[in-house]
Design a protein around this motif. Sequence first.
Motif, short mmCIF file in Angstrom:
data_model
loop_
_atom_site.label_atom_id
_atom_site.label_comp_id
_atom_site.label_asym_id
_atom_site.label_seq_id
_atom_site.Cartn_x
_atom_site.Cartn_y
_atom_site.Cartn_z
N VAL A 192 0.84 -1.21 0.00
CA VAL A 192 0.00 0.00 0.00
C VAL A 192 0.86 1.25 0.00
CG1 VAL A 192 -1.64 1.32 1.39
CG2 VAL A 192 -2.01 -1.11 1.03
N SER A 193 1.93 1.26 0.79
CA SER A 193 2.78 2.44 0.83
C SER A 193 3.54 2.64 -0.48
CB SER A 193 3.76 2.37 2.00
OG SER A 193 4.64 1.29 1.85
N SER A 194 3.93 1.55 -1.15
CA SER A 194 4.59 1.70 -2.44
C SER A 194 3.63 2.24 -3.49
CB SER A 194 5.21 0.38 -2.89
OG SER A 194 4.21 -0.55 -3.24
N LEU A 195 2.38 1.85 -3.43
CA LEU A 195 1.38 2.41 -4.35
C LEU A 195 1.14 3.88 -4.06
CD1 LEU A 195 -1.18 -0.53 -4.48
CD2 LEU A 195 0.40 0.18 -6.28
N PHE A 196 1.15 4.25 -2.78
CA PHE A 196 0.99 5.65 -2.39
C PHE A 196 2.16 6.50 -2.91
CE2 PHE A 196 1.79 9.04 0.74
CZ PHE A 196 0.62 9.76 0.58
N VAL A 197 3.38 5.98 -2.75
CA VAL A 197 4.57 6.71 -3.22
C VAL A 197 4.54 6.84 -4.73
CG1 VAL A 197 7.09 6.56 -3.43
CG2 VAL A 197 5.99 6.16 -1.23
N GLY A 232 1.92 6.83 -6.66
CA GLY A 232 0.87 7.78 -7.01
C GLY A 232 1.31 9.21 -6.82
N ASN A 233 2.01 9.48 -5.72
CA ASN A 233 2.50 10.84 -5.50
C ASN A 233 3.63 11.20 -6.45
OD1 ASN A 233 0.78 11.66 -3.48
ND2 ASN A 233 2.01 10.69 -1.89
#
Length: 96
Positions: free
Chosen positions: A86-91, A93-94
């Motif tokens: 989830v955090s890699s997808l967030f990074v 995306g940003n």
Amino acid sequence: MMLMENRSSRGEAEPDHRNIRGWLLLIALGLVIFPLWKVATMVEDLLPAFTVEAWSALTMPGSHAYHPLNARVLVFELIGNGLILVSSLFVAGNFF
């Protein structure tokens, strides 16, 4: 701050930062590949341990692969890998 206001007030165009080139392309490629690799690793290596047969062999006392911490470690691994995904997808995306 003042420099940016002077540029825009003089009518000069702001530089376009939407293009990803050079070394930034390697980072972008890594941000795209990492979540796919993480999902493949979870499906191939971690999720088979949660089948009924494997779970009972790993967590039932008296079985050949039993250890008292197996259940906790497997759940921790699943939650940890899910958070990393989830955090890699967030990074990613940003980044884009």
